[in-house]
Design an enzyme around this catalytic site. Structure first.
Site, PDB file in Angstrom:
ATOM      1  N   ASN A 107       0.405  -1.080  -0.310  1.00  0.00           N
ATOM      2  CA  ASN A 107       0.050   0.016  -0.126  1.00  0.00           C
ATOM      3  C   ASN A 107       0.947   1.450  -0.427  1.00  0.00           C
ATOM      4  O   ASN A 107       2.240   1.195   0.226  1.00  0.00           O
ATOM      5  CB  ASN A 107      -0.565  -0.086   1.433  1.00  0.00           C
ATOM      6  CG  ASN A 107      -1.525   1.239   1.753  1.00  0.00           C
ATOM      7  OD1 ASN A 107      -2.988   1.534   1.059  1.00  0.00           O
ATOM      8  ND2 ASN A 107      -1.181   2.045   2.352  1.00  0.00           N
ATOM      9  N   GLU A 108       0.496   2.453  -0.812  1.00  0.00           N
ATOM     10  CA  GLU A 108       0.503   4.016  -1.101  1.00  0.00           C
ATOM     11  C   GLU A 108       2.539   3.134  -0.683  1.00  0.00           C
ATOM     12  O   GLU A 108       2.981   4.214   0.431  1.00  0.00           O
ATOM     13  CB  GLU A 108       0.971   4.020  -0.049  1.00  0.00           C
ATOM     14  CG  GLU A 108      -0.629   4.980  -0.547  1.00  0.00           C
ATOM     15  CD  GLU A 108      -1.014   6.433   0.736  1.00  0.00           C
ATOM     16  OE1 GLU A 108      -0.577   7.083   1.754  1.00  0.00           O
ATOM     17  OE2 GLU A 108      -2.404   6.968   0.256  1.00  0.00           O
ATOM     18  N   GLU A 124      -8.868   4.080  -2.066  1.00  0.00           N
ATOM     19  CA  GLU A 124      -8.761   4.750  -1.022  1.00  0.00           C
ATOM     20  C   GLU A 124      -9.396   6.516  -1.480  1.00  0.00           C
ATOM     21  O   GLU A 124      -8.710   7.106  -2.437  1.00  0.00           O
ATOM     22  CB  GLU A 124      -7.442   5.524  -0.126  1.00  0.00           C
ATOM     23  CG  GLU A 124      -7.197   4.054   0.788  1.00  0.00           C
ATOM     24  CD  GLU A 124      -6.038   4.203   1.255  1.00  0.00           C
ATOM     25  OE1 GLU A 124      -5.911   5.521   2.269  1.00  0.00           O
ATOM     26  OE2 GLU A 124      -5.471   3.302   1.424  1.00  0.00           O
TER      27      GLU A 124
END
Ligand code: AHR
Length: 491
Positions: free
Chosen positions: A172-173, A295
Protein backbone atom coordinates in the site's frame (compact mmCIF):
# COMPACT_ATOMS: atom_id res chain seq x y z
CA UNK A 1 -32.23 25.12 -17.40
CA UNK A 2 -30.25 21.88 -17.47
CA UNK A 3 -30.90 19.69 -20.49
CA UNK A 4 -30.18 15.99 -20.24
CA UNK A 5 -30.56 13.30 -22.88
CA UNK A 6 -30.91 9.85 -21.41
CA UNK A 7 -30.31 7.00 -23.86
CA UNK A 8 -32.29 4.48 -21.89
CA UNK A 9 -31.74 1.71 -24.42
CA UNK A 10 -28.00 2.18 -24.86
CA UNK A 11 -26.05 0.11 -22.36
CA UNK A 12 -22.34 0.92 -22.42
CA UNK A 13 -20.76 -1.50 -19.96
CA UNK A 14 -21.43 -3.13 -16.62
CA UNK A 15 -20.96 -1.02 -13.48
CA UNK A 16 -19.12 -3.34 -11.14
CA UNK A 17 -20.77 -3.50 -7.73
CA UNK A 18 -17.26 -3.26 -6.32
CA UNK A 19 -17.26 0.47 -7.08
CA UNK A 20 -19.36 0.63 -3.92
CA UNK A 21 -16.66 -0.94 -1.74
CA UNK A 22 -15.34 0.03 1.68
CA UNK A 23 -12.18 0.03 3.73
CA UNK A 24 -11.50 -0.89 7.38
CA UNK A 25 -8.03 -0.21 8.76
CA UNK A 26 -6.53 -0.76 12.19
CA UNK A 27 -6.84 2.96 12.72
CA UNK A 28 -8.50 4.83 15.57
CA UNK A 29 -11.95 3.45 16.33
CA UNK A 30 -12.66 1.82 12.99
CA UNK A 31 -12.19 -1.77 14.10
CA UNK A 32 -11.70 -1.78 17.90
CA UNK A 33 -14.44 0.22 19.64
CA UNK A 34 -16.07 0.44 16.20
CA UNK A 35 -17.14 -2.64 14.25
CA UNK A 36 -15.49 -5.02 16.70
CA UNK A 37 -16.36 -4.75 20.38
CA UNK A 38 -15.57 -8.33 21.41
CA UNK A 39 -17.92 -11.09 22.48
CA UNK A 40 -17.99 -9.98 26.12
CA UNK A 41 -19.22 -6.49 25.29
CA UNK A 42 -22.63 -5.43 26.66
CA UNK A 43 -23.28 -3.97 23.18
CA UNK A 44 -25.37 -6.54 21.26
CA UNK A 45 -22.98 -8.41 18.98
CA UNK A 46 -22.44 -11.53 16.92
CA UNK A 47 -19.01 -13.09 17.49
CA UNK A 48 -17.85 -9.68 18.74
CA UNK A 49 -19.22 -7.64 15.80
CA UNK A 50 -21.82 -5.00 16.60
CA UNK A 51 -25.23 -6.16 15.38
CA UNK A 52 -26.37 -2.63 14.55
CA UNK A 53 -23.33 -2.04 12.32
CA UNK A 54 -23.71 -5.43 10.62
CA UNK A 55 -27.36 -4.68 9.83
CA UNK A 56 -26.58 -1.18 8.53
CA UNK A 57 -23.79 -2.38 6.25
CA UNK A 58 -25.86 -5.23 4.89
CA UNK A 59 -28.60 -2.74 4.06
CA UNK A 60 -26.29 -0.89 1.66
CA UNK A 61 -25.20 -4.20 0.06
CA UNK A 62 -21.56 -3.72 0.99
CA UNK A 63 -19.82 -5.68 -1.79
CA UNK A 64 -16.17 -5.72 -0.67
CA UNK A 65 -14.13 -4.72 2.38
CA UNK A 66 -10.43 -3.84 2.28
CA UNK A 67 -8.25 -4.70 5.32
CA UNK A 68 -5.93 -4.34 7.36
CA UNK A 69 -4.68 -1.03 5.86
CA UNK A 70 -3.65 1.43 4.59
CA UNK A 71 -0.35 2.36 6.09
CA UNK A 72 -0.98 -0.22 8.81
CA UNK A 73 -0.76 -3.01 6.21
CA UNK A 74 2.93 -2.44 5.62
CA UNK A 75 3.77 -2.92 9.28
CA UNK A 76 1.29 -5.70 9.94
CA UNK A 77 2.63 -9.18 10.58
CA UNK A 78 -0.29 -11.54 10.14
CA UNK A 79 1.16 -14.34 12.24
CA UNK A 80 0.80 -12.11 15.31
CA UNK A 81 -2.96 -12.06 14.73
CA UNK A 82 -3.85 -15.77 14.69
CA UNK A 83 -4.13 -18.40 17.45
CA UNK A 84 -5.51 -17.97 20.97
CA UNK A 85 -6.26 -14.30 21.62
CA UNK A 86 -4.57 -14.31 25.07
CA UNK A 87 -1.23 -15.20 23.56
CA UNK A 88 -1.34 -12.90 20.54
CA UNK A 89 1.56 -10.50 20.37
CA UNK A 90 0.96 -6.86 21.26
CA UNK A 91 2.50 -4.16 19.10
CA UNK A 92 2.49 -0.39 18.81
CA UNK A 93 0.43 1.10 16.01
CA UNK A 94 3.08 3.66 15.11
CA UNK A 95 1.13 5.20 12.23
CA UNK A 96 -2.09 5.79 14.03
CA UNK A 97 -1.93 7.34 17.46
CA UNK A 98 0.88 5.19 18.89
CA UNK A 99 -1.67 2.99 20.66
CA UNK A 100 -1.21 -0.65 21.62
CA UNK A 101 -2.57 -3.11 19.07
CA UNK A 102 -3.43 -6.38 20.80
CA UNK A 103 -4.02 -8.27 17.56
CA UNK A 104 -7.37 -9.58 18.76
CA UNK A 105 -8.79 -8.81 15.36
CA UNK A 106 -6.81 -10.89 12.86
CA UNK A 107 -7.27 -13.03 9.78
CA UNK A 108 -9.98 -15.32 11.22
CA UNK A 109 -11.96 -12.39 12.57
CA UNK A 110 -11.73 -10.54 9.25
CA UNK A 111 -13.08 -13.48 7.29
CA UNK A 112 -15.83 -13.98 9.89
CA UNK A 113 -16.80 -10.34 9.43
CA UNK A 114 -16.92 -10.69 5.64
CA UNK A 115 -19.01 -13.84 5.97
CA UNK A 116 -21.47 -12.03 8.25
CA UNK A 117 -21.65 -9.14 5.80
CA UNK A 118 -21.76 -11.45 2.81
CA UNK A 119 -19.08 -9.37 1.12
CA UNK A 120 -15.84 -10.10 -0.68
CA UNK A 121 -12.65 -9.81 1.41
CA UNK A 122 -9.83 -7.68 0.01
CA UNK A 123 -6.57 -8.18 1.88
CA UNK A 124 -3.58 -5.90 1.57
CA UNK A 125 -0.21 -7.59 2.14
CA UNK A 126 2.98 -6.21 3.64
CA UNK A 127 5.76 -5.26 1.21
CA UNK A 128 7.21 -2.34 3.17
CA UNK A 129 8.41 -4.26 6.23
CA UNK A 130 7.47 -7.85 5.43
CA UNK A 131 9.17 -10.64 3.56
CA UNK A 132 8.18 -12.52 0.44
CA UNK A 133 7.96 -15.64 2.59
CA UNK A 134 5.59 -13.97 5.04
CA UNK A 135 3.27 -12.87 2.24
CA UNK A 136 3.42 -16.21 0.52
CA UNK A 137 2.65 -18.09 3.74
CA UNK A 138 -0.31 -15.83 4.46
CA UNK A 139 -1.87 -16.80 1.12
CA UNK A 140 -1.10 -20.46 1.84
CA UNK A 141 -2.67 -20.14 5.31
CA UNK A 142 -5.84 -18.63 3.92
CA UNK A 143 -6.39 -20.59 0.74
CA UNK A 144 -4.54 -23.93 0.71
CA UNK A 145 -6.82 -26.92 1.03
CA UNK A 146 -4.42 -29.85 1.47
CA UNK A 147 -1.79 -30.70 4.01
CA UNK A 148 0.88 -28.01 4.45
CA UNK A 149 2.49 -26.21 7.38
CA UNK A 150 0.27 -23.15 7.02
CA UNK A 151 -2.96 -24.99 6.17
CA UNK A 152 -2.38 -27.31 9.14
CA UNK A 153 -1.83 -24.31 11.38
CA UNK A 154 -5.08 -22.75 10.15
CA UNK A 155 -6.89 -25.95 11.05
CA UNK A 156 -5.28 -25.98 14.50
CA UNK A 157 -6.60 -22.46 14.90
CA UNK A 158 -10.13 -23.63 14.25
CA UNK A 159 -10.75 -23.23 10.53
CA UNK A 160 -10.94 -26.49 8.61
CA UNK A 161 -11.81 -25.30 5.11
CA UNK A 162 -9.70 -22.74 3.29
CA UNK A 163 -11.34 -19.40 2.70
CA UNK A 164 -12.12 -18.05 -0.73
CA UNK A 165 -9.95 -15.01 -1.32
CA UNK A 166 -10.19 -13.08 -4.54
CA UNK A 167 -8.65 -9.65 -3.97
CA UNK A 168 -5.09 -9.30 -2.72
CA UNK A 169 -3.08 -6.07 -2.69
CA UNK A 170 0.71 -6.31 -2.89
CA UNK A 171 1.56 -3.41 -0.59
CA UNK A 172 0.00 0.00 0.00
CA UNK A 173 1.24 3.49 -0.86
CA UNK A 174 4.72 2.16 -1.46
CA UNK A 175 5.74 5.65 -2.60
CA UNK A 176 5.12 6.81 0.99
CA UNK A 177 4.22 5.01 4.23
CA UNK A 178 4.68 1.66 2.46
CA UNK A 179 8.44 2.05 2.07
CA UNK A 180 9.19 5.40 0.36
CA UNK A 181 10.14 3.60 -2.83
CA UNK A 182 10.78 4.82 -6.34
CA UNK A 183 8.37 3.38 -8.92
CA UNK A 184 11.17 1.46 -10.65
CA UNK A 185 12.14 -0.24 -7.39
CA UNK A 186 8.58 -0.98 -6.36
CA UNK A 187 7.75 -2.35 -9.84
CA UNK A 188 10.54 -4.91 -9.43
CA UNK A 189 9.49 -5.75 -5.88
CA UNK A 190 5.90 -6.10 -7.05
CA UNK A 191 6.96 -8.58 -9.73
CA UNK A 192 8.89 -10.58 -7.16
CA UNK A 193 6.30 -10.60 -4.35
CA UNK A 194 3.33 -11.39 -6.60
CA UNK A 195 5.14 -14.45 -7.95
CA UNK A 196 4.56 -16.14 -4.59
CA UNK A 197 0.96 -15.03 -4.22
CA UNK A 198 -0.17 -18.44 -5.44
CA UNK A 199 -3.46 -19.67 -6.77
CA UNK A 200 -4.24 -22.81 -4.76
CA UNK A 201 -6.90 -25.23 -5.97
CA UNK A 202 -9.94 -23.39 -7.26
CA UNK A 203 -8.94 -20.12 -5.63
CA UNK A 204 -7.92 -17.53 -8.17
CA UNK A 205 -6.38 -14.34 -6.84
CA UNK A 206 -6.87 -10.95 -8.48
CA UNK A 207 -3.52 -9.26 -7.77
CA UNK A 208 -3.54 -5.54 -7.16
CA UNK A 209 -0.36 -3.49 -7.41
CA UNK A 210 0.15 -0.47 -5.20
CA UNK A 211 -0.65 2.55 -7.32
CA UNK A 212 -0.11 6.25 -7.62
CA UNK A 213 -0.68 9.11 -5.27
CA UNK A 214 -3.19 11.53 -6.86
CA UNK A 215 -1.60 12.89 -10.07
CA UNK A 216 1.66 10.96 -10.09
CA UNK A 217 1.20 9.76 -13.67
CA UNK A 218 4.83 8.67 -13.84
CA UNK A 219 4.13 6.04 -11.15
CA UNK A 220 1.34 4.59 -13.28
CA UNK A 221 3.54 4.74 -16.39
CA UNK A 222 6.43 2.86 -14.77
CA UNK A 223 4.20 0.28 -13.10
CA UNK A 224 2.26 -0.44 -16.29
CA UNK A 225 5.42 -0.60 -18.39
CA UNK A 226 7.47 -2.76 -16.05
CA UNK A 227 4.87 -4.87 -14.31
CA UNK A 228 1.54 -4.45 -16.11
CA UNK A 229 1.45 -8.01 -17.34
CA UNK A 230 1.82 -9.37 -13.80
CA UNK A 231 -1.17 -7.55 -12.34
CA UNK A 232 -4.96 -7.64 -12.52
CA UNK A 233 -5.46 -4.27 -10.89
CA UNK A 234 -3.52 -1.10 -10.20
CA UNK A 235 -4.59 1.14 -7.38
CA UNK A 236 -4.97 4.91 -7.12
CA UNK A 237 -5.44 7.01 -3.99
CA UNK A 238 -6.94 10.47 -3.95
CA UNK A 239 -8.62 12.32 -1.09
CA UNK A 240 -10.74 15.49 -1.18
CA UNK A 241 -8.92 17.93 1.09
CA UNK A 242 -10.23 21.49 1.40
CA UNK A 243 -7.37 23.81 2.30
CA UNK A 244 -4.20 21.80 1.77
CA UNK A 245 -2.52 18.67 3.11
CA UNK A 246 -0.54 20.83 5.53
CA UNK A 247 -3.44 23.09 6.47
CA UNK A 248 -6.55 21.02 6.58
CA UNK A 249 -9.96 22.33 7.65
CA UNK A 250 -12.61 20.99 9.96
CA UNK A 251 -15.60 18.97 8.81
CA UNK A 252 -17.94 21.43 10.53
CA UNK A 253 -18.10 25.22 10.55
CA UNK A 254 -17.18 25.77 6.90
CA UNK A 255 -18.37 28.70 4.78
CA UNK A 256 -19.72 28.89 1.23
CA UNK A 257 -16.27 29.43 -0.27
CA UNK A 258 -15.09 26.20 1.31
CA UNK A 259 -18.20 24.40 0.08
CA UNK A 260 -17.35 25.51 -3.46
CA UNK A 261 -13.68 24.54 -3.06
CA UNK A 262 -14.73 21.09 -1.87
CA UNK A 263 -17.00 20.57 -4.89
CA UNK A 264 -14.27 21.76 -7.24
CA UNK A 265 -11.70 19.40 -5.70
CA UNK A 266 -14.17 16.52 -5.84
CA UNK A 267 -14.62 17.00 -9.58
CA UNK A 268 -10.85 16.68 -9.99
CA UNK A 269 -11.35 12.91 -9.68
CA UNK A 270 -12.69 12.93 -13.25
CA UNK A 271 -9.46 14.41 -14.61
CA UNK A 272 -7.32 12.04 -12.52
CA UNK A 273 -9.10 8.94 -13.78
CA UNK A 274 -9.05 10.21 -17.37
CA UNK A 275 -5.30 10.85 -17.30
CA UNK A 276 -4.30 7.69 -15.41
CA UNK A 277 -6.58 5.72 -17.79
CA UNK A 278 -4.81 7.23 -20.79
CA UNK A 279 -1.49 5.91 -19.43
CA UNK A 280 -3.02 2.51 -18.75
CA UNK A 281 -4.58 2.45 -22.24
CA UNK A 282 -1.12 2.79 -23.74
CA UNK A 283 -0.02 -0.53 -22.25
CA UNK A 284 -3.39 -2.21 -21.88
CA UNK A 285 -5.78 -1.06 -24.63
CA UNK A 286 -8.18 -3.91 -23.90
CA UNK A 287 -8.63 -2.68 -20.35
CA UNK A 288 -7.69 -6.01 -18.77
CA UNK A 289 -6.07 -4.30 -15.78
CA UNK A 290 -8.61 -2.65 -13.53
CA UNK A 291 -8.12 0.74 -11.94
CA UNK A 292 -8.74 0.17 -8.23
CA UNK A 293 -9.39 3.41 -6.36
CA UNK A 294 -8.99 1.78 -2.99
CA UNK A 295 -8.84 4.98 -0.95
CA UNK A 296 -10.97 8.06 -1.57
CA UNK A 297 -13.14 10.47 0.38
CA UNK A 298 -12.92 13.66 2.41
CA UNK A 299 -10.04 14.27 4.81
CA UNK A 300 -10.60 16.97 7.42
CA UNK A 301 -8.95 17.87 10.70
CA UNK A 302 -9.92 15.48 13.47
CA UNK A 303 -12.80 16.59 15.66
CA UNK A 304 -11.55 18.79 18.50
CA UNK A 305 -10.92 16.80 21.67
CA UNK A 306 -10.25 13.52 19.85
CA UNK A 307 -6.87 11.83 19.28
CA UNK A 308 -5.54 13.48 16.07
CA UNK A 309 -4.03 10.11 15.09
CA UNK A 310 -7.51 8.56 15.03
CA UNK A 311 -8.81 10.65 12.08
CA UNK A 312 -12.31 10.93 13.53
CA UNK A 313 -14.38 13.55 11.68
CA UNK A 314 -18.03 14.53 11.47
CA UNK A 315 -19.90 14.11 8.22
CA UNK A 316 -22.27 16.69 6.75
CA UNK A 317 -24.43 17.33 3.73
CA UNK A 318 -21.17 18.42 2.06
CA UNK A 319 -19.80 14.86 2.42
CA UNK A 320 -23.01 13.53 0.88
CA UNK A 321 -22.41 15.68 -2.21
CA UNK A 322 -18.78 14.54 -2.39
CA UNK A 323 -19.97 10.92 -2.27
CA UNK A 324 -22.71 11.39 -4.87
CA UNK A 325 -20.52 13.29 -7.33
CA UNK A 326 -17.60 10.87 -6.93
CA UNK A 327 -19.76 7.78 -7.41
CA UNK A 328 -21.20 9.34 -10.58
CA UNK A 329 -17.62 9.86 -11.81
CA UNK A 330 -16.66 6.27 -11.01
CA UNK A 331 -19.67 5.03 -12.97
CA UNK A 332 -18.73 7.18 -15.94
CA UNK A 333 -15.31 5.49 -15.99
CA UNK A 334 -16.53 2.01 -15.12
CA UNK A 335 -15.02 0.44 -18.21
CA UNK A 336 -11.64 0.94 -16.48
CA UNK A 337 -12.49 1.42 -12.79
CA UNK A 338 -13.27 -2.03 -11.41
CA UNK A 339 -13.30 -1.27 -7.68
CA UNK A 340 -13.31 1.66 -5.28
CA UNK A 341 -13.15 1.73 -1.49
CA UNK A 342 -14.30 4.69 0.54
CA UNK A 343 -11.99 5.59 3.44
CA UNK A 344 -13.24 4.41 5.89
CA UNK A 345 -16.26 2.47 6.95
CA UNK A 346 -16.68 3.35 10.66
CA UNK A 347 -15.41 6.29 12.78
CA UNK A 348 -12.53 7.21 10.43
CA UNK A 349 -12.40 9.95 7.75
CA UNK A 350 -15.52 9.97 5.52
CA UNK A 351 -17.25 7.29 7.52
CA UNK A 352 -20.58 5.65 6.76
CA UNK A 353 -21.18 5.11 10.46
CA UNK A 354 -20.16 6.89 13.67
CA UNK A 355 -20.37 5.33 17.11
CA UNK A 356 -20.29 6.56 20.67
CA UNK A 357 -20.57 3.85 23.34
CA UNK A 358 -23.58 1.77 22.42
CA UNK A 359 -25.00 4.47 20.15
CA UNK A 360 -24.59 4.49 16.40
CA UNK A 361 -25.49 7.06 13.74
CA UNK A 362 -25.70 6.79 9.99
CA UNK A 363 -23.98 9.69 8.24
CA UNK A 364 -25.23 11.59 5.18
CA UNK A 365 -22.57 9.63 3.25
CA UNK A 366 -24.20 6.37 4.37
CA UNK A 367 -27.50 7.57 2.95
CA UNK A 368 -25.94 8.28 -0.44
CA UNK A 369 -24.61 4.71 -0.59
CA UNK A 370 -28.06 3.50 0.39
CA UNK A 371 -29.73 5.57 -2.35
CA UNK A 372 -27.15 4.60 -4.99
CA UNK A 373 -27.07 0.87 -4.22
CA UNK A 374 -29.50 0.08 -7.05
CA UNK A 375 -26.76 0.97 -9.54
CA UNK A 376 -24.63 -1.99 -8.42
CA UNK A 377 -23.90 -4.41 -11.29
CA UNK A 378 -26.28 -2.54 -13.62
CA UNK A 379 -25.58 -1.54 -17.19
CA UNK A 380 -24.23 2.01 -17.50
CA UNK A 381 -26.43 4.15 -19.77
CA UNK A 382 -25.31 6.89 -22.09
CA UNK A 383 -26.24 10.35 -20.83
CA UNK A 384 -25.46 13.75 -22.32
CA UNK A 385 -25.85 16.90 -20.28
CA UNK A 386 -25.80 20.65 -20.80
CA UNK A 387 -25.66 22.14 -17.35
CA UNK A 388 -25.41 25.77 -16.29
CA UNK A 389 -22.25 26.75 -14.49
CA UNK A 390 -21.96 26.97 -10.76
CA UNK A 391 -20.00 30.17 -10.24
CA UNK A 392 -18.20 31.42 -7.18
CA UNK A 393 -16.28 34.66 -7.63
CA UNK A 394 -14.14 34.09 -10.71
CA UNK A 395 -14.41 30.33 -10.56
CA UNK A 396 -16.86 28.06 -12.34
CA UNK A 397 -17.68 24.37 -12.30
CA UNK A 398 -20.67 22.46 -13.69
CA UNK A 399 -23.70 22.73 -11.43
CA UNK A 400 -25.17 19.28 -12.05
CA UNK A 401 -23.65 15.81 -11.95
CA UNK A 402 -25.57 12.87 -13.41
CA UNK A 403 -25.24 9.15 -14.01
CA UNK A 404 -27.77 6.53 -15.10
CA UNK A 405 -28.01 2.76 -15.20
CA UNK A 406 -30.46 0.01 -16.13
CA UNK A 407 -31.07 -3.17 -14.15
CA UNK A 408 -31.87 -6.59 -15.60
CA UNK A 409 -35.62 -5.93 -15.29
CA UNK A 410 -35.39 -2.79 -17.38
CA UNK A 411 -35.77 -0.33 -14.49
CA UNK A 412 -33.63 2.76 -14.91
CA UNK A 413 -31.94 4.66 -12.08
CA UNK A 414 -30.76 8.25 -12.49
CA UNK A 415 -28.52 9.76 -9.81
CA UNK A 416 -28.34 13.55 -9.78
CA UNK A 417 -26.38 16.00 -7.65
CA UNK A 418 -26.93 19.73 -7.50
CA UNK A 419 -23.56 21.10 -6.40
CA UNK A 420 -24.69 24.69 -5.94
CA UNK A 421 -24.98 25.90 -2.37
CA UNK A 422 -27.64 28.46 -3.32
CA UNK A 423 -29.36 27.81 -6.66
CA UNK A 424 -31.99 25.26 -7.37
CA UNK A 425 -31.94 23.63 -10.83
CA UNK A 426 -34.68 22.93 -13.33
CA UNK A 427 -33.95 19.80 -15.32
CA UNK A 428 -35.48 18.74 -18.59
CA UNK A 429 -34.60 15.11 -19.26
CA UNK A 430 -35.41 13.72 -22.69
CA UNK A 431 -35.73 9.96 -22.62
CA UNK A 432 -34.72 8.20 -25.80
CA UNK A 433 -35.32 4.66 -27.08
CA UNK A 434 -37.50 3.32 -24.22
CA UNK A 435 -40.80 4.52 -22.69
CA UNK A 436 -41.61 4.58 -19.01
CA UNK A 437 -44.90 5.14 -17.21
CA UNK A 438 -43.77 5.94 -13.70
CA UNK A 439 -41.11 7.93 -11.88
CA UNK A 440 -40.35 7.79 -8.18
CA UNK A 441 -37.38 9.07 -6.26
CA UNK A 442 -35.56 9.88 -3.07
CA UNK A 443 -33.81 13.07 -2.06
CA UNK A 444 -31.14 13.91 0.49
CA UNK A 445 -30.81 17.59 1.27
CA UNK A 446 -31.12 20.22 4.00
CA UNK A 447 -31.48 23.98 4.18
CA UNK A 448 -28.24 24.21 6.21
CA UNK A 449 -25.05 23.30 4.31
CA UNK A 450 -23.30 21.99 7.41
CA UNK A 451 -26.27 19.90 8.53
CA UNK A 452 -25.23 16.59 10.03
CA UNK A 453 -26.49 13.77 12.19
CA UNK A 454 -25.60 13.66 15.87
CA UNK A 455 -26.16 11.11 18.60
CA UNK A 456 -28.89 13.39 19.95
CA UNK A 457 -30.48 14.11 16.55
CA UNK A 458 -29.58 11.13 14.34
CA UNK A 459 -32.08 11.84 11.54
CA UNK A 460 -31.29 15.46 10.74
CA UNK A 461 -30.02 14.53 7.26
CA UNK A 462 -31.93 11.55 6.01
CA UNK A 463 -33.48 10.66 2.63
CA UNK A 464 -37.15 11.31 1.99
CA UNK A 465 -39.44 10.67 -0.95
CA UNK A 466 -38.78 13.09 -3.81
CA UNK A 467 -41.91 14.77 -5.11
CA UNK A 468 -40.17 17.13 -7.56
CA UNK A 469 -40.17 14.91 -10.67
CA UNK A 470 -42.91 14.46 -13.26
CA UNK A 471 -43.04 12.33 -16.36
CA UNK A 472 -44.92 13.38 -19.47
CA UNK A 473 -44.40 11.00 -22.37
CA UNK A 474 -40.70 11.06 -23.21
CA UNK A 475 -39.99 14.09 -21.09
CA UNK A 476 -39.03 13.99 -17.46
CA UNK A 477 -38.96 17.31 -15.63
CA UNK A 478 -37.57 17.86 -12.22
CA UNK A 479 -36.57 20.60 -9.85
CA UNK A 480 -33.53 20.00 -7.68
CA UNK A 481 -33.11 22.14 -4.58
CA UNK A 482 -29.61 23.54 -3.91
CA UNK A 483 -27.11 21.15 -2.32
CA UNK A 484 -29.07 18.00 -2.99
CA UNK A 485 -28.61 14.40 -4.04
CA UNK A 486 -31.52 12.71 -5.82
CA UNK A 487 -31.97 9.21 -7.21
CA UNK A 488 -34.89 8.65 -9.59
CA UNK A 489 -36.34 5.29 -10.57
CA UNK A 490 -38.04 4.94 -13.94
CA UNK A 491 -40.25 1.97 -14.69
O1 AHR B 1 -6.98 6.10 5.10
C1 AHR B 1 -5.99 6.63 5.93
C2 AHR B 1 -4.60 6.51 5.33
O2 AHR B 1 -4.51 7.28 4.18
C3 AHR B 1 -4.18 5.13 4.89
O3 AHR B 1 -3.68 4.37 5.92
C4 AHR B 1 -3.10 5.44 3.89
O4 AHR B 1 -2.98 4.43 2.91
C5 AHR B 1 -3.50 6.78 3.33
O5 AHR B 1 -2.45 7.66 3.30
Amino acid sequence: MTTIKLHAGKGINKISKYLYGHFAEHLGRCIYDGIYVGEDSPIPNTKGFRNDILAALKKVNIPVLRWPGGCFADEYHWKDGVGPKETRKRMVNTHWGGVVENNHFGTHEFFELCELLDCEPYICGNVGSGTVQEMSEWVEYMTFEGESPMADWRRENGREEPWKLKYFGVGNENWGCGGNMRPEYYADLYRRYQTYVRNYGENHIYRIAGGANVDDYNWTEVLMREAGRFMDGLSLHSYTIPGSWEEKRYALGFDEAEWFETMQKTLHMDELITKHSAVMDKYDPDKRVGMIIDEWGTWFLSEPGTNPGFLYQQNTLRDALVAGVTLNIFQKHSSRVQMANLAQVVNVLQALILTEGDKMILTPTYHVFEMYKEHQDNELLEVTIESPDYTFGELTIPQISVSASRDTNGKVYVSLCNLSHKDSASLSIGIEEVSFSKVTGQILTHSVLGAHNTFEAPDTVTPVAFEGASLLGEKLSCELPPASVVVLTLE
